[in-house]
Design a protein around this motif. Structure first.
Motif, PDB file in Angstrom:
ATOM      1  N   PHE B  71       7.621  11.708   0.973  1.00  0.00           N
ATOM      2  CA  PHE B  71       8.529  11.043   0.041  1.00  0.00           C
ATOM      3  C   PHE B  71       8.101   9.601  -0.224  1.00  0.00           C
ATOM      4  CE2 PHE B  71      11.466  14.354   1.678  1.00  0.00           C
ATOM      5  CZ  PHE B  71      11.767  14.937   0.466  1.00  0.00           C
ATOM      6  N   MET B  72       7.985   9.264  -1.487  1.00  0.00           N
ATOM      7  CA  MET B  72       7.702   7.892  -1.899  1.00  0.00           C
ATOM      8  C   MET B  72       8.863   6.996  -1.473  1.00  0.00           C
ATOM      9  SD  MET B  72       6.912   6.629  -5.776  1.00  0.00           S
ATOM     10  CE  MET B  72       6.494   4.917  -6.119  1.00  0.00           C
ATOM     11  N   GLU B  73       8.531   5.798  -1.024  1.00  0.00           N
ATOM     12  CA  GLU B  73       9.559   4.847  -0.576  1.00  0.00           C
ATOM     13  C   GLU B  73       9.854   3.814  -1.671  1.00  0.00           C
ATOM     14  OE1 GLU B  73      11.225   4.933   2.178  1.00  0.00           O
ATOM     15  OE2 GLU B  73      10.011   5.954   3.687  1.00  0.00           O
ATOM     16  N   GLU B  76       7.328   0.568  -3.308  1.00  0.00           N
ATOM     17  CA  GLU B  76       5.875   0.797  -3.268  1.00  0.00           C
ATOM     18  C   GLU B  76       5.418   1.474  -4.559  1.00  0.00           C
ATOM     19  OE1 GLU B  76       5.085   3.201   0.212  1.00  0.00           O
ATOM     20  OE2 GLU B  76       5.851   5.028  -0.699  1.00  0.00           O
ATOM     21  N   GLN B  79       0.270   4.894  -5.464  1.00  0.00           N
ATOM     22  CA  GLN B  79      -0.974   4.798  -4.672  1.00  0.00           C
ATOM     23  C   GLN B  79      -0.693   4.261  -3.274  1.00  0.00           C
ATOM     24  OE1 GLN B  79      -0.541   3.645  -7.810  1.00  0.00           O
ATOM     25  NE2 GLN B  79      -2.448   3.675  -8.963  1.00  0.00           N
ATOM     26  N   GLU B  80       0.170   3.266  -3.184  1.00  0.00           N
ATOM     27  CA  GLU B  80       0.537   2.741  -1.865  1.00  0.00           C
ATOM     28  C   GLU B  80       1.198   3.827  -1.024  1.00  0.00           C
ATOM     29  OE1 GLU B  80       1.222  -1.957  -3.201  1.00  0.00           O
ATOM     30  OE2 GLU B  80       2.938  -0.595  -3.057  1.00  0.00           O
ATOM     31  N   ARG B  84      -0.159   5.168   2.489  1.00  0.00           N
ATOM     32  CA  ARG B  84       0.730   5.100   3.652  1.00  0.00           C
ATOM     33  C   ARG B  84       0.860   6.463   4.327  1.00  0.00           C
ATOM     34  NH1 ARG B  84       5.386   6.776   3.811  1.00  0.00           N
ATOM     35  NH2 ARG B  84       5.824   6.652   1.566  1.00  0.00           N
ATOM     36  N   GLU B  88       0.027   7.466   8.083  1.00  0.00           N
ATOM     37  CA  GLU B  88       1.067   7.969   8.988  1.00  0.00           C
ATOM     38  C   GLU B  88       0.756   9.370   9.515  1.00  0.00           C
ATOM     39  OE1 GLU B  88       4.862   5.561   6.989  1.00  0.00           O
ATOM     40  OE2 GLU B  88       4.825   7.731   6.948  1.00  0.00           O
ATOM     41  N   GLU B 128       1.880  10.533  13.718  1.00  0.00           N
ATOM     42  CA  GLU B 128       3.121  10.882  14.429  1.00  0.00           C
ATOM     43  C   GLU B 128       3.747  12.196  13.983  1.00  0.00           C
ATOM     44  OE1 GLU B 128       6.145   7.990  14.610  1.00  0.00           O
ATOM     45  OE2 GLU B 128       5.015   6.618  15.892  1.00  0.00           O
TER      46      GLU B 128
END
Lengths: 180, 180
Positions: B71-73, B76, B79-80, B84, B88, B128
């Motif tokens: 999921f995009m945050e 951001e 691309q970021e 990410r 992660e 993680e």
């Protein structure tokens, strides 16, 4: 956000276990309320050598010209959203074509997804959220009265690309972050 | 959604004035709670002739292989988000390159935005949310153990396009709507 939409208790902001960002969390029912960017679907509708613009009848940017675009709805595709917005804002039926522009606007957590589209029969009108609509040749585009940077960029790309006869997908960040 | 996140009162479902869709509406403070599709940002990270996959350590699809995506945050760019997620899930630093695939998945109100990316130094690890990660040549891709149709489509396109040396942006609907 102040209250949990699942159980009605007050929420708190904290970093959930295994996460690294502040979220709104309900400590009563343990729901984590994620907030994510929204997609704006839009269309660059053309008829012959002209582009369909509509004048916004709602805030923000009431009275400025725009391409049909708006929040994507659940249950639709980005193309369906682009066609729906063109119908709602300019009463035009479009055959949605190729993807054209993606704009990241991180400071307001929006991503624009713009398609090119051809108006099916040349007809258009004034949709509920507009106060005027019109087909504009390149030399008639009201550059200083456009509603949003995303709209100006899409139109700039279009008239430039049209001269070359190729419309590559454009991906761009429209970043106006507040300086530190 | 049962309660208003702004004031805590119970919400109702109704079509607001000027709208044509059912929304959750608070009749106490008049907030309309729109719900919109979410963006999944992802990356196809490559190193030499291999692709980085990770095995999911979370549901859904625990134990299946995937490209880094999530999921995009807020705040951001796409691309970021792709970079990410690659960090992660696979502890790899990528130089995010060109946009590659857009998948509409209307039945779950998701839009995938996948980029190609190059792993900066060839290093990766197990993030993680993963239980394993690895670089796979084409003949080693575990096609029957991929987590999602979007991942399989991206990889199919990639190996096919790589033979031709061109990577056009792919836009596709992954629709599995329930039959009427």
């Amino acid at each position: 956000m102040k209250f949990c939409s699942a159980c009605g208790h007050a929420v708190v902001q904290k970093v959930p276990a295994g996460d690294n960002r502040l979220r709104f969390v309900c400590e009563s029912c343990e729901t984590i309320h994620y907030q994510n960017p929204k997609i704006i679907c839009g269309c660059l509708p053309t008829w012959q050598d002209k582009v369909l613009l509509c004048k916004r009848g709602i805030e923000p940017r009431y009275g400025f010209w725009t391409l049909p675009a708006g929040f994507m709805e659940n249950g639709e595709t980005t193309q369906e959203g682009a066609a729906r917005e063109t119908w709602e804002e300019a009463a035009a039926k479009v055959e949605v074509g190729d993807l054209y522009c993606i704009f990241n606007i991180p400071q307001i957590s929006q991503v624009y997804v713009m398609y090119r589209g051809e108006i099916v029969d040349g007809n258009f009108g004034v949709g509920e959220e507009s106060i005027e609509a019109g087909l504009f040749a390149e030399e008639a585009i009201p550059w200083d009265e456009l509603a949003f940077p995303s709209i100006k960029r899409t139109l700039r790309y279009y008239f430039s690309d049209r001269k070359l006869g190729k419309f590559p997908v454009r991906v761009e960040d429209l970043i106006h972050r507040t300086p530190d």
